[in-house]
Each structure stands twice: as structure tokens, then as C-alpha cells.
Design an enzyme around this catalytic site. Structure first.
Site, PDB file in Angstrom:
ATOM      1  N   GLN A   1       0.836  -1.217   0.000  1.00  0.00           N
ATOM      2  CA  GLN A   1       0.000   0.000   0.000  1.00  0.00           C
ATOM      3  C   GLN A   1       0.866   1.260   0.000  1.00  0.00           C
ATOM      4  OE1 GLN A   1      -3.258  -0.111  -0.268  1.00  0.00           O
ATOM      5  NE2 GLN A   1      -3.762   2.056   0.012  1.00  0.00           N
TER       6      GLN A   1
ATOM      7  N   HIS B   1       3.678   1.605  -1.335  1.00  0.00           N
ATOM      8  CA  HIS B   1       4.263   1.755  -2.674  1.00  0.00           C
ATOM      9  C   HIS B   1       3.232   2.177  -3.716  1.00  0.00           C
ATOM     10  CE1 HIS B   1       7.746  -0.273  -0.960  1.00  0.00           C
ATOM     11  NE2 HIS B   1       8.410  -0.098  -2.084  1.00  0.00           N
TER      12      HIS B   1
ATOM     13  N   GLU C   1       0.975 -25.640   8.046  1.00  0.00           N
ATOM     14  CA  GLU C   1       1.511 -26.039   9.354  1.00  0.00           C
ATOM     15  C   GLU C   1       0.438 -25.902  10.446  1.00  0.00           C
ATOM     16  OE1 GLU C   1       4.120 -27.521   9.092  1.00  0.00           O
ATOM     17  OE2 GLU C   1       5.712 -26.500   8.003  1.00  0.00           O
TER      18      GLU C   1
END
Length: 388
Positions: A337, A339, A364
Site C-alpha cells: 500500500q 508503494h 503447518e
């Protein structure tokens, strides 16, 4: 209470950072774009010791702690999240063979796994059993001195490019639950194994993910890890460390995203000022760094507890995995965001980092299951008081 790294740990961090820059960072975007599994680079990771991190030295590994492993994986993932995630899975497979395999199995496989000559896969999840792993249906029926394995496993990382599988299969009756599961080492080229297509995934594209089918696959009983019916317990022991490993990959991703954001804010100008001069964006960067530091402390404390056989280590590993993987995705998403439109372009690494970290909240054990594990432990007498 000393939170500083030892000189040996600082050397490990530097070695992992050097490998990450030299072998991973410059290639991660290409591997993602072409779905390339960098086997040769993984083997060079073996040469550097990164495929047997917590295997004892007498069995060919580095003999390091889970805390040391977390430091290493955090650095490697700053180069390529997806490839480092496979390295964590391979380490878990090699550790399970070294820890619970017979002497014959260890002699056959451990050195080759540690060196990278052979690659491993961990096979627990099935098409019909994900979070409810104890309901798995893959069977291993005793026939003389062999097991005959039938069933299928889903979402198997590295499948099709691997040499060995650790398969969780039901050796007890259909309703035997967790106590009826055994862990069995299966050579990847055994007769009766078929590999499905490489799944088209949102992220983690530098490692193949396939369905693995077993149709009357025959392996010696001596390929079992531990005792019959002990496999689910071994799988969960593997996952305690695996959760810390994937949490550490999220730490590395967040650290990289934070660095990229700081640099971009210093360079980019809007309204005649650097982005770094806007207080709202300064606050965002501060929050990202604060959550990263909190997650890092949780992961390292959980690793310390696992290294010291703390009775509450499983709950702490679950808490650390939940918090760190949520944090890692959020920080990468916030960095995208910051960028703006550039963050959404494949020319920049942020969109890949967002895609790669998203799955950490699922595998996992989903983060919902992490909450189940933690809550069950908290409901025991005295546990909440002991958190202080």
C-alpha cells in the site's frame, strides 16, 4: 535475561544473509514467474549446512538449536520466501529420519538428505483431511515384513522432484484416531506411487505442490519411524518446529518489506515532499516495525522453550506461529500500500511477497487451529497464571 545474540549466532546470521543475497534474492522473481524449482541452489544450501540445521553433528548435521534455525530462516527468506519455506520442510523431514529412523534408515538417508543429494517431502494432509489431520484415511496394512500403503496425500511441497516421502498412514482400525497412525519412510520412486499435476497456486511458485497417490505401495516394516501407532505424535512434534520455521519465514518477509518501505519513502516525492516527511506514513512505518519486533520476540521465546523441552512449548509455538504469520502478511500488505500502484506491479517484489506470505496463515496448521491449541492449553488449571 539476555536478548543479545552470541558471537556464534551473529556469524550464522551473516552466513545466511550472504547465501540469501548470493543465491536467492536475484532469482526469486524469475523462479516465481516460471514456477522453477531451484534444485541446484537447494543443493548448494546443503553444502552450506542449511539442510541439516538441527540434526546432531554425529549424524551429519550442524547440531544447532531451534533458535539458531529461526535466525537462519529469517535471513534466507529475505532472499526468497518460497524457496526458504521448502528448505524448512526438508529440514523437518531430515530431522524426523535422524531422530526416529532405525540405524539402517539413518545410514541410507540422513547424510544424503543433509547434503541435498536427496530431497524430502512431508505427507500428512489428504484431500479429505486438512485441519482434522487425525482423521486421515491413507492405510498401511501389514503383510509379512512389509506395509502395503494405499491412499492419497494433498498439497505436498516438493512432490515430483523429491527422493523420499515421510507418509502418515493408518496402521490401526478405521476408528483408531490419532493412536492408529504411523509414520513411514517411502522412497519417492516406489512402485505404485503417482504424482498429480503441479498445482496452480497464488504464491509459493518456486516449489512444486502436487497430490501424491499410493496404490498398493510396498515398503519394509523397517521403514517405519518410531513405534507403530506413534506417527501422529511424531508428526505433531515435527509441526512444533515447523510452525516456528514458517513463522521465521514471515519474520524475514516482514523485515524485507520494512526495508523496502523505508527506502521508497525516502526516495519518492509527492506534493513536493518526500513520503518520509508525512506523519501518517511515519506512523504506519512505526507500527509495522513494532509488530515485527513483537513477533520476533515471540518466535525466539517459543524456540527457546522448544529447545529446553518446556511443557508449554507446543502452545507457545502455536501462539508464535499465529501472531508472526498474521503479522508477516499484514506488514507485506501495508508495504504494498505504501508503494501505491508500483507495489501492485510485478516489477516490484511486494506483490510476490504478499502472495507468498498469505499461505503461511494456512499451512503447518491454520491460524484458527493455532487458536484451538492455545485455548485448550489455557483452560488447564494454572496455565494462565504461569504466563506472567
Amino acid at each position: 535475561m539476555d536478548f543479545s545474540l552470541t558471537d556464534d549466532q551473529k556469524a550464522l546470521v551473516q552466513a545466511a544473509a550472504d547465501f540469501s543475497r548470493a543465491e536467492l534474492a536475484d532469482h526469486a522473481a524469475e523462479w516465481d514467474a516460471t514456477s522453477h524449482f531451484p534444485v541446484e541452489v537447494i543443493r548448494r544450501a546443503g553444502e552450506a549446512g542449511f539442510l541439516g540445521i538441527y540434526i546432531p553433528e554425529e549424524r551429519g548435521g550442524l547440531g544447532l538449536s531451534r533458535l539458531d534455525a529461526s535466525l537462519i530462516f529469517e535471513q534466507l527468506s529475505q532472499g526468497c520466501i518460497s524457496t526458504t519455506a521448502y528448505l524448512t520442510i526438508h529440514n523437518m523431514v531430515a530431522w524426523m529420519v535422524a531422530s526416529w529412523g532405525s540405524e539402517a534408515l539413518r545410514k541410507t538417508w540422513v547424510e544424503r538428505l543433509v547434503s541435498g543429494e536427496c530431497l524430502g517431502c512431508y505427507c500428512l494432509t489428504e484431500p479429505g483431511s486438512g485441519s482434522d489431520a487425525a482423521s486421515l484415511r491413507t492405510k498401511a496394512v501389514r503383510d509379512g515384513d512389509d506395509y502395503v500403503i494405499s491412499g492419497s496425500k494433498m498439497f505436498i511441497s516438493g512432490a515430483g522432484a523429491n527422493d523420499v516421502l515421510i507418509v502418515m498412514a493408518r496402521t490401526g482400525g478405521p476408528d483408531s484416531g490419532a493412536s492408529g497412525v504411523s509414520a513411514i519412510l517411502v522412497p519417492a520412486d516406489a512402485a505404485g506411487i503417482e504424482y498429480g499435476k503441479n498445482e496452480e497456486k497464488m504464491g509459493w511458485k518456486s516449489q512444486p505442490t502436487r497430490l501424491v497417490s499410493f496404490d498398493g505401495v510396498r515398503v519394509p516394516v523397517g521403514n517405519r519411524l518410531g513405534d507403530e501407532g506413534e506417527g501422529f505424535k511424531l508428526a505433531m512434534k515435527g509441526l512444533d518446529g515447523g510452525r516456528l520455521n514458517i513463522a521465521s519465514c514471515s519474520l524475514g518477509a516482514a523485515q524485507h518489506a520494512l526495508t523496502l518501505s523505508r527506502n521508497y519513502m525516502a526516495d519518492r516525492k509527492q506534493f513536493g515532499r518526500e513520503l518520509s516527511s508525512f506523519q501518517a506514513l511515519q506512523f504506519k512505518l512505526a507500527d509495522m516495525a513494532t509488530e515485527l519486533m513483537a513477533a520476533r520476540l515471540m518466535v525466539r521465546q517459543a524456540a527457546w522453550r522448544l529447545d529446553n523441552n518446556d511443557p508449554d512449548a507446543t502452545a507457545h509455538c502455536a501462539m508464535a506461529k499465529r501472531f508472526a504469520t498474521d503479522m508477516g502478511f499484514n506488514v507485506c500488505n501495508d508495504a504494498l500500500q505504501l508503494h501505491g500502484g508500483y507495489g501492485y506491479l510485478r516489477e516490484f517484489p511486494l506483490e510476490r511477497m504478499v502472495r507468498d506470505t498469505r499461505v503461511h496463515q494456512i499451512l503447518e496448521g491454520t491460524n484458527e487451529i493455532m487458536r484451538v491449541i492455545v485455548a485448550r492449553r489455557l483452560l488447564a488449571d494454572g496455565v494462565i497464571e504461569a504466563l506472567q
